[in-house]
Design a protein around this motif. Structure first.
Motif, PDB file in Angstrom:
ATOM      1  N   ASP A   1      34.108   5.054 -40.850  1.00  0.00           N
ATOM      2  CA  ASP A   1      33.880   3.818 -41.432  1.00  0.00           C
ATOM      3  C   ASP A   1      32.640   3.245 -40.214  1.00  0.00           C
ATOM      4  OD1 ASP A   1      32.884   1.502 -42.746  1.00  0.00           O
ATOM      5  OD2 ASP A   1      34.699   1.536 -43.773  1.00  0.00           O
ATOM      6  N   HIS A   2      31.240   3.391 -40.627  1.00  0.00           N
ATOM      7  CA  HIS A   2      30.406   2.485 -39.814  1.00  0.00           C
ATOM      8  C   HIS A   2      30.317   0.991 -39.974  1.00  0.00           C
ATOM      9  CE1 HIS A   2      28.024   6.306 -38.320  1.00  0.00           C
ATOM     10  NE2 HIS A   2      28.591   6.779 -39.354  1.00  0.00           N
ATOM     11  N   LEU A   3      30.578   0.574 -41.332  1.00  0.00           N
ATOM     12  CA  LEU A   3      30.570  -0.759 -41.290  1.00  0.00           C
ATOM     13  C   LEU A   3      31.591  -1.512 -40.792  1.00  0.00           C
ATOM     14  CD1 LEU A   3      29.899  -0.814 -45.151  1.00  0.00           C
ATOM     15  CD2 LEU A   3      28.066  -1.135 -43.432  1.00  0.00           C
ATOM     16  N   THR A   4      32.783  -0.921 -40.600  1.00  0.00           N
ATOM     17  CA  THR A   4      33.809  -1.606 -39.979  1.00  0.00           C
ATOM     18  C   THR A   4      34.220  -0.954 -38.757  1.00  0.00           C
ATOM     19  OG1 THR A   4      35.587   0.245 -40.996  1.00  0.00           O
ATOM     20  CG2 THR A   4      34.957  -2.085 -42.005  1.00  0.00           C
ATOM     21  N   ASN A   5      33.461   0.035 -38.059  1.00  0.00           N
ATOM     22  CA  ASN A   5      33.675   0.410 -36.890  1.00  0.00           C
ATOM     23  C   ASN A   5      35.085   1.077 -36.731  1.00  0.00           C
ATOM     24  OD1 ASN A   5      31.300   0.472 -35.510  1.00  0.00           O
ATOM     25  ND2 ASN A   5      31.541  -1.201 -34.179  1.00  0.00           N
ATOM     26  N   THR A   6      35.347   1.748 -37.601  1.00  0.00           N
ATOM     27  CA  THR A   6      36.874   2.283 -37.632  1.00  0.00           C
ATOM     28  C   THR A   6      36.997   4.037 -37.912  1.00  0.00           C
ATOM     29  OG1 THR A   6      37.639   0.128 -38.670  1.00  0.00           O
ATOM     30  CG2 THR A   6      39.042   2.444 -38.688  1.00  0.00           C
TER      31      THR A   6
END
Length: 280
Positions: free
Chosen positions: A195-200
């Motif tokens: 997940d690029h948005l949450t850096n996860t």
């Protein structure tokens, strides 16, 4: 080695012919399928699609599976005569067949396989002259081979487990089949998500269950994929090393920034049942 397997499974070809007649089609086993596992090869070819199982159909013709399960109790001497790859394939197939039998013994299920009392830790099966539970196969027997890809080859009767293949594992095909579990891993949202948005980076809890095995196999100081990640935990480095060869260029750039966090998903224990429609 091969002669021993042929002697034990001399009935296999006759059974294949008989069951093929029932389905009204000629079944051609996949190349490299040892005689012992050809009945399972047929069962999976007919009753498994994209990792999901036609349990209702499988139960209606359960004699095929029952005969295969019975055939797994080969003598210890026969088992010891096999190659390491044949032994690994044997136990993965045994586990997957025992799970299928567990489910159809209680089908239709109004819940998950975990609601079957003792499904993993109490119910016993006979294989290679041993009496084993599913947990013993996974935690004790497969761990001896020191290849954590085997854990991702196990169909635990759930959509959150590794994808159940539409073919049996065999010694000859094993390396290719296990290599494909690595590709399946990064393309299966129940196994891996970035997940690029949450850096996860989220991964299946199966990795955490078998953490020591994954770390031992993949956390290597000389792995180029782990450059600059010395401060990461051993399991985080193992996860990156495991998925790295299968990542897209943009995903590799994301990882190399080294700003991500790692999370373990909740296991999705919903039954991998295709009878009532596709699981979403």
């Amino acid at each position: 080695m091969i002669d021993g397997m042929v002697r034990v499974c001399s009935f296999a070809l006759a059974m294949i012919v008989a069951t093929s007649a029932v389905h009204g089609q000629l079944f051609t086993p996949a190349p490299g399928a040892e005689l012992l596992h050809r009945p399972l090869d047929q069962i999976l070819d007919v009753d498994v699609r994209d990792g999901l199982v036609y349990y209702r159909a499988l139960k209606s013709e359960r004699s095929r599976l029952d005969r295969y399960v019975a055939s797994l109790n080969v003598t210890p001497a026969t088992y010891q005569g096999w190659s390491k790859n044949q032994q690994m394939a044997f136990w993965v197939n045994a586990y997957n067949a025992f799970v299928l039998a567990t489910v159809i013994n209680h089908y239709p299920l109004h819940g998950t396989i975990r609601q079957i009392p003792g499904a993993f830790d109490k119910a016993t099966w006979h294989a290679a002259g041993r009496t084993v539970t599913l947990d013993q196969i996974e935690k004790t027997i497969l761990s001896e081979f020191k290849d954590p890809r085997l854990y991702l080859a196990l169909g635990r009767g759930s959509v959150g487990s590794g994808r159940l293949r539409s073919e049996a594992y065999t010694g000859e095909r094993l390396e290719r089949q296990l290599a494909e579990t690595r590709s399946d891993f990064v393309n299966n949202r129940y196994m891996y998500r970035l997940d690029h948005l949450t850096n996860t980076i989220s991964v299946t809890p199966i990795v955490s269950w078998r953490e020591a095995d994954f770390v031992a196999a993949y956390d290597k100081p000389d792995d180029p994929a782990l450059k600059g990640m010395e401060q990461r935990s051993p399991i985080e480095r193992a996860i990156i090393a495991f998925v790295w060869p299968k990542l897209l260029p943009s995903e590799r750039e994301f990882v190399q920034k080294n700003e991500f966090k790692v999370a373990f998903m909740e296991m999705d224990w919903r039954l991998n049942d295709l009878t009532g429609g596709r699981v979403e």
